[in-house]
Write a protein that holds these residues in place. Structure first.
Motif, PDB file in Angstrom:
ATOM      1  N   ASP A  33       0.809  -1.217   0.000  1.00 17.19           N
ATOM      2  CA  ASP A  33       0.000   0.000   0.000  1.00 17.19           C
ATOM      3  C   ASP A  33       0.848   1.275   0.000  1.00 17.19           C
ATOM      4  OD1 ASP A  33       1.031  -0.364   2.529  1.00 17.19           O
ATOM      5  OD2 ASP A  33      -0.805   0.176   3.573  1.00 17.19           O
ATOM      6  N   PHE A  34       2.066   1.195  -0.500  1.00 22.50           N
ATOM      7  CA  PHE A  34       2.987   2.326  -0.479  1.00 22.50           C
ATOM      8  C   PHE A  34       2.547   3.368  -1.510  1.00 22.50           C
ATOM      9  CE2 PHE A  34       7.123   4.443  -1.144  1.00 22.50           C
ATOM     10  CZ  PHE A  34       7.496   4.644   0.179  1.00 22.50           C
ATOM     11  N   PRO A  35       2.165   4.580  -1.074  1.00 20.87           N
ATOM     12  CA  PRO A  35       1.574   5.545  -2.004  1.00 20.87           C
ATOM     13  C   PRO A  35       2.573   6.483  -2.690  1.00 20.87           C
ATOM     14  CG  PRO A  35       1.368   6.358   0.225  1.00 20.87           C
ATOM     15  CD  PRO A  35       2.037   5.009   0.305  1.00 20.87           C
ATOM     16  N   PHE A  36       3.844   6.365  -2.382  1.00 19.46           N
ATOM     17  CA  PHE A  36       4.823   7.356  -2.835  1.00 19.46           C
ATOM     18  C   PHE A  36       5.673   6.868  -4.000  1.00 19.46           C
ATOM     19  CE2 PHE A  36       4.103   8.356   1.624  1.00 19.46           C
ATOM     20  CZ  PHE A  36       3.848   9.717   1.569  1.00 19.46           C
ATOM     21  N   LYS A  50       7.443  11.233  -2.902  1.00 19.51           N
ATOM     22  CA  LYS A  50       6.580  12.224  -3.538  1.00 19.51           C
ATOM     23  C   LYS A  50       5.267  11.581  -3.940  1.00 19.51           C
ATOM     24  CE  LYS A  50       6.396  15.450  -7.408  1.00 19.51           C
ATOM     25  NZ  LYS A  50       7.065  15.950  -8.600  1.00 19.51           N
ATOM     26  N   ARG A  51       4.186  12.352  -3.767  1.00 21.01           N
ATOM     27  CA  ARG A  51       2.870  11.887  -4.216  1.00 21.01           C
ATOM     28  C   ARG A  51       1.931  13.065  -4.343  1.00 21.01           C
ATOM     29  NH1 ARG A  51      -1.014   9.292   0.358  1.00 21.01           N
ATOM     30  NH2 ARG A  51      -2.179   8.865  -1.504  1.00 21.01           N
ATOM     31  N   GLU A  52       0.881  12.848  -5.109  1.00 21.26           N
ATOM     32  CA  GLU A  52      -0.218  13.811  -5.227  1.00 21.26           C
ATOM     33  C   GLU A  52      -1.352  13.280  -4.362  1.00 21.26           C
ATOM     34  OE1 GLU A  52       0.086  16.684  -7.024  1.00 21.26           O
ATOM     35  OE2 GLU A  52       2.127  16.038  -7.510  1.00 21.26           O
ATOM     36  N   PHE A  53      -1.991  14.187  -3.609  1.00 23.13           N
ATOM     37  CA  PHE A  53      -3.101  13.780  -2.752  1.00 23.13           C
ATOM     38  C   PHE A  53      -4.049  14.957  -2.568  1.00 23.13           C
ATOM     39  CE2 PHE A  53      -5.171  13.415   1.372  1.00 23.13           C
ATOM     40  CZ  PHE A  53      -5.696  12.139   1.317  1.00 23.13           C
ATOM     41  N   ALA A  54      -5.287  14.780  -2.913  1.00 18.82           N
ATOM     42  CA  ALA A  54      -6.340  15.776  -2.685  1.00 18.82           C
ATOM     43  C   ALA A  54      -5.936  17.173  -3.161  1.00 18.82           C
ATOM     44  CB  ALA A  54      -6.732  15.800  -1.211  1.00 18.82           C
ATOM     45  N   GLY A  55      -5.365  17.246  -4.355  1.00 21.48           N
ATOM     46  CA  GLY A  55      -4.971  18.540  -4.911  1.00 21.48           C
ATOM     47  C   GLY A  55      -3.693  19.103  -4.330  1.00 21.48           C
ATOM     48  N   GLU A  56      -2.959  18.310  -3.557  1.00 16.77           N
ATOM     49  CA  GLU A  56      -1.701  18.748  -2.951  1.00 16.77           C
ATOM     50  C   GLU A  56      -0.552  17.892  -3.473  1.00 16.77           C
ATOM     51  OE1 GLU A  56      -3.793  19.722   1.358  1.00 16.77           O
ATOM     52  OE2 GLU A  56      -2.166  18.278   1.259  1.00 16.77           O
ATOM     53  N   LYS A 159       3.253   8.406   8.079  1.00 21.93           N
ATOM     54  CA  LYS A 159       2.804   7.793   9.327  1.00 21.93           C
ATOM     55  C   LYS A 159       3.858   6.832   9.861  1.00 21.93           C
ATOM     56  CE  LYS A 159      -0.149   5.057   6.336  1.00 21.93           C
ATOM     57  NZ  LYS A 159      -1.521   4.760   6.020  1.00 21.93           N
ATOM     58  N   HIS A 160       3.643   6.415  11.102  1.00 24.08           N
ATOM     59  CA  HIS A 160       4.637   5.594  11.787  1.00 24.08           C
ATOM     60  C   HIS A 160       4.879   4.252  11.101  1.00 24.08           C
ATOM     61  CE1 HIS A 160       0.925   4.030  13.560  1.00 24.08           C
ATOM     62  NE2 HIS A 160       1.608   2.933  13.787  1.00 24.08           N
ATOM     63  N   SER A 161       3.909   3.751  10.330  1.00 25.94           N
ATOM     64  CA  SER A 161       4.097   2.454   9.675  1.00 25.94           C
ATOM     65  C   SER A 161       5.168   2.492   8.582  1.00 25.94           C
ATOM     66  CB  SER A 161       2.775   1.946   9.101  1.00 25.94           C
ATOM     67  OG  SER A 161       2.288   2.839   8.122  1.00 25.94           O
TER      68      SER A 161
END
Length: 191
Positions: A33-36, A50-56, A159-161
């Motif tokens: 589940d790594f989003p970056f 780096k990632r895009e999230f909710a317009g950021e 996050k800590h995970s």
């Protein structure tokens, strides 16, 4: 973690075998589940997530601090073995929208706990301003605001995970950079 090897004439084969093994073991699988996106430039001491999230656009510059040792045991032993040394993983996280200010967080991992050390709101038009008010120390903020900012980062994947994967990745990166450094030293001294 630097390997701190000394090489005798008879130890060159052993060193070469260790270096080859280290160079071959530099691949680390990403968690499911790594989003970056991981940006890892050879020769740099840090990586960027780096990632895009909710317009950021979320960016995290991740580096290890070998000067900030964490003790895994609370004994006051002066002879610490290699297992008790654990470098700190530090991150500078920025959250940027297409317009408006930029949020910047200074974060540390203490084992698997993510702590926010400081937070700033930066003016996009004057990022190099020297005397910008940075706000109070993070620990002085209202506890509910601190929790809300932790949730803000968690929602964006900070996050800590991440700790275990980042720790393994950064240790292997350091070993890989060390191997390149040793090869460069060998080439320089050999010429």
């Amino acid at each position: 973690m630097h390997l701190g090897m000394t090489v005798s004439v008879g130890g060159r084969k052993e060193l070469r075998a260790k270096l080859t093994k280290m160079a071959d073991s530099d691949h680390i699988d990403l968690p499911d589940d790594f989003p970056f996106e991981v940006i890892d430039n050879p020769g740099d001491q840090s990586i960027t997530l780096k990632r895009e999230f909710a317009g950021e656009t979320i960016k995290a510059a991740v580096y290890t601090n070998f000067d900030a040792e964490e003790d895994l045991d609370d004994d006051d032993e002066s002879d610490k073995d290699e297992e008790s040394f654990k470098p700190a993983i530090q991150m500078v996280v920025t959250a940027e929208k297409s317009e408006g200010p930029i949020l910047e967080f200074d974060c540390n991992f203490n084992d698997d706990e993510l702590t926010i050390e400081n937070m700033r709101v930066l003016n996009r038009d004057d990022l190099d301003a020297e005397y910008v008010y940075e706000g109070p120390p993070f620990s002085d903020l209202d506890e509910s605001l601190q929790k809300a900012l932790h949730r803000y980062l968690e929602a964006r994947g900070i996050k800590h995970s991440l700790h275990d994967w980042l720790y393994e990745y950064m240790m292997r990166k350091d070993e890989k950079e060390y191997v390149v450094w040793l090869k460069n030293m060998k080439e320089f001294i050999g010429n």
